[in-house]
Design a protein around this motif. Structure first.
Motif, PDB file in Angstrom:
ATOM      1  N   LEU A 101      50.042 126.495  16.104  1.00 12.30           N
ATOM      2  CA  LEU A 101      50.292 125.180  16.855  1.00 12.30           C
ATOM      3  C   LEU A 101      50.968 125.291  18.124  1.00 12.30           C
ATOM      4  O   LEU A 101      50.682 124.621  19.506  1.00 12.30           O
ATOM      5  CB  LEU A 101      51.000 124.321  16.055  1.00 12.30           C
ATOM      6  N   GLU A 102      51.910 126.285  18.195  1.00 11.57           N
ATOM      7  CA  GLU A 102      52.726 126.653  19.454  1.00 11.57           C
ATOM      8  C   GLU A 102      51.694 127.114  20.398  1.00 11.57           C
ATOM      9  O   GLU A 102      51.881 126.440  21.872  1.00 11.57           O
ATOM     10  CB  GLU A 102      53.722 127.581  19.304  1.00 11.57           C
ATOM     11  N   ALA A 103      50.763 127.806  20.184  1.00  9.91           N
ATOM     12  CA  ALA A 103      49.683 128.459  21.292  1.00  9.91           C
ATOM     13  C   ALA A 103      48.869 127.089  21.906  1.00  9.91           C
ATOM     14  O   ALA A 103      48.445 127.145  22.981  1.00  9.91           O
ATOM     15  CB  ALA A 103      48.656 129.445  20.540  1.00  9.91           C
ATOM     16  N   VAL A 104      48.532 126.141  20.932  1.00  9.30           N
ATOM     17  CA  VAL A 104      47.744 124.807  21.411  1.00  9.30           C
ATOM     18  C   VAL A 104      48.899 124.101  22.281  1.00  9.30           C
ATOM     19  O   VAL A 104      48.082 123.688  23.435  1.00  9.30           O
ATOM     20  CB  VAL A 104      47.481 123.993  20.215  1.00  9.30           C
ATOM     21  N   ALA A 105      50.002 123.980  22.248  1.00 12.06           N
ATOM     22  CA  ALA A 105      50.862 123.385  22.931  1.00 12.06           C
ATOM     23  C   ALA A 105      50.963 123.859  24.274  1.00 12.06           C
ATOM     24  O   ALA A 105      51.071 123.324  25.473  1.00 12.06           O
ATOM     25  CB  ALA A 105      52.066 123.161  22.326  1.00 12.06           C
ATOM     26  N   ASP A 106      51.265 125.191  24.162  1.00 12.08           N
ATOM     27  CA  ASP A 106      51.329 126.052  25.436  1.00 12.08           C
ATOM     28  C   ASP A 106      49.794 125.757  26.263  1.00 12.08           C
ATOM     29  O   ASP A 106      50.161 125.949  27.440  1.00 12.08           O
ATOM     30  CB  ASP A 106      51.470 127.307  25.153  1.00 12.08           C
ATOM     31  N   ALA A 107      48.657 125.479  25.481  1.00 17.42           N
ATOM     32  CA  ALA A 107      47.429 125.502  26.317  1.00 17.42           C
ATOM     33  C   ALA A 107      47.227 124.091  27.241  1.00 17.42           C
ATOM     34  O   ALA A 107      46.287 124.248  27.881  1.00 17.42           O
ATOM     35  CB  ALA A 107      46.215 125.859  25.374  1.00 17.42           C
TER      36      ALA A 107
END
Length: 533
Positions: free
Chosen positions: A177-183
């Motif tokens: 989820l953190e990677a999605v938020a960063d993207a």
């Protein structure tokens, strides 16, 4: 077995050494009359089993009326199909009862449709600068094989050699989820992901992932698109896999089981603010929403509307999970992931490859397919009864033991030869003759029931799509009895199947049709006639 030394087909597939000639329910027969349990179900396109009589009746009735008009004209099944999708699937999306539907043909077309819709929505409604829209996707995804969708993939076999690919996609680790938020940024119009990654080996994300995606995308006014082409329509024990996390996507892509294993049918369903942005000329399909597809799709949705198939998948999935977890504990598998009646199992490379296991299963009468080397997906029809499921899992165990003990390599190398040799004896020849007789009897019955000059369909009352709607149960006697025990609403409350009752509900194969007990691995078999109602 058919001669495959030369083929006019381009080599886009490397099939197992079996040529299927006949099928019904959970069973298929090869050209030599040998019987197998289908544990692939057309990658979930056959959730209701082969030749489900309610679906066949709906198709046959429509075939005598009209099959294609193109969308240049309306036809009398189109609005009915769309409304049925809204009734069954709409409330599971943020579109609710106001959801819209875009009918297409293949799963890839459904995903391409969703991509076009969210991009145009981003430009026209969100104000994203033209030609800058981005969509976040997951590593390990499989959304289709068009050039755009191949560009989303990180699988070399799917991607390499087919570029250049369309820009505008950002891949992140699945379940992060953190990677999605960063993207995501101001250009991001959608997050597009499979709730469960099927092609990758039935991979499930962490429990907090999909609720977190829903919260993130709602906060930033980003469309959440769920690709439920494999996971949807009952496979995971619920109508949509997103229900497992109590999440409503904005758009859902459907396919495979929507066509009942008869015709390709797909659709995008969901939020009218997004799909309503498509206007005449901006999107379309010659065959999308054709009358035949709509008739079959309506019948398939009718089967799902009672919840019985979903409940059966959830209940049977408990047995599937328990047996596979036991094989992991014994060291016969390195890992197993199960959700509903769907599993991904991983081979220990020391025992062999996924294809080695599939060949060993084939030799013993079960069809499955490997994926990504060491992984095999198991996805039997949702109509499977407990004795059949137990028999197949016994064969999985037997095959793994054979590979561990050093018998698997020889068995795998000679699987096609062994199956071919079965037909050389009198039993095999009789079985092949019975197949021909069955087919001839079926054709004769069809000719008698439906004269060539008949003006009106002559469907028996118990084989209409309406009857399928009322019964919403698989077509076989065993499955019919089992479905009576399955609740219509709550899969978690489904009572355990009564093994003895279901064993009684299956009928014995005629002696001339039986395969050798050792090849099947059990005496507990059922015969599902291709003409049974």
């Amino acid at each position: 077995m058919a001669d495959t030394t030369h083929s006019a087909l381009a080599p886009t597939y490397d099939p197992l050494p079996i040529t299927i000639a006949r099928a019904h329910g959970t069973h298929v027969w090869d050209t030599d009359g040998n019987e197998f349990l289908d544990f692939l179900s057309g990658y979930s396109a056959l959730n209701f089993g082969h030749l489900h009589q309610g679906l066949i009746a709906a198709a046959m009735t429509q075939l005598r009326q009209v099959t294609l008009t193109s969308r240049a004209f309306d036809h009398d099944r189109l609005e009915e199909f769309a409304q049925r999708l809204v009734d069954v699937v709409g409330p599971l999306t943020t579109g609710g009862e106001d959801s819209l539907v875009v009918p297409m043909n293949t799963g890839a077309e459904a995903v391409e449709t969703a991509i076009k819709a969210v991009r145009k929505w981003g430009y026209d409604v969100r104000g994203v600068p033209e030609d800058t829209a981005t969509i976040v996707v997951a590593e390990g995804n499989f959304h289709g094989r068009t050039t755009t969708l191949a560009g989303l993939s990180d699988d070399p076999a799917t991607r390499d050699g087919f570029g250049p690919f369309a820009p505008g996609f950002r891949r992140v680790p699945f379940g992060d989820l953190e990677a999605v938020a960063d993207a995501v940024d101001e250009t991001t119009v959608a997050v597009l992901m499979e709730p469960v990654q099927g092609e990758a080996g039935v991979l499930l994300p962490p429990d907090e992932f999909w609720p977190g995606l829903r919260e993130l995308t709602a906060e930033k006014n980003i469309a959440l698109v769920a690709d439920e082409i494999q996971s949807g329509l009952g496979r995971t024990g619920s109508t949509l896999a997103c229900e497992l996390w109590d999440v409503q996507p904005d758009l859902v892509c459907l396919g495979k089981a929507l066509g009942g294993g008869i015709v390709p049918v797909s659709a995008v369903v969901g939020k009218p603010e997004i799909l309503g942005i498509l206007t005449p000329g901006t999107h379309g399909s010659t065959f999308g929403g054709n009358p035949l597809a709509c008739a079959v799709g309506i019948a398939a949705l009718d089967l799902l509307s009672t919840g019985q198939y979903q409940a059966r998948a959830a209940e049977s999935g408990k047995l599937l999970r328990a047996r596979l977890d036991e094989l992991v504990e014994r060291g016969l598998l390195t890992s197993a992931r199960t959700v509903g009646l769907w599993a991904g199992i991983d081979m220990d490379p020391a025992l062999g490859t996924g294809r080695d296991l599939c060949l060993a299963l084939l030799e013993r009468g079960v069809l499955a397919k490997d994926s990504h080397g060491a992984t095999i997906r198991l996805s039997p029809p949702l109509s499977i009864v407990q004795p059949e499921l137990e028999m197949a899992l016994d064969i999985v165990e037997e095959s793994l033991v054979a590979l561990r003990d050093g018998d698997g390599a020889d068995a795998g190398d000679t699987a096609a030869e062994d199956v071919a040799e079965d037909v050389a004896d009198d039993e095999g020849n009789a079985a092949a003759e019975d197949v021909a007789n069955d087919d001839a009897s079926t054709a004769a019955a069809d000719d008698e029931a439906e004269p060539a000059d008949s003006e009106e369909p002559a469907e028996p009352a118990d084989q209409t799509a309406d009857a399928a709607d009322e019964d919403a149960a698989p077509e076989t006697p065993a499955a019919d009895e089992a479905s009576d025990d399955a609740p219509a609403v709550d899969p978690e409350e489904a009572p355990a199947a009564d093994k003895a009752d279901k064993a009684d509900a299956t009928s014995d194969v005629d002696d001339d049709d039986k395969k050798d007990d050792a090849a099947k691995g059990t005496d507990d078999r059922s015969e599902l006639s291709p003409t049974a109602g």
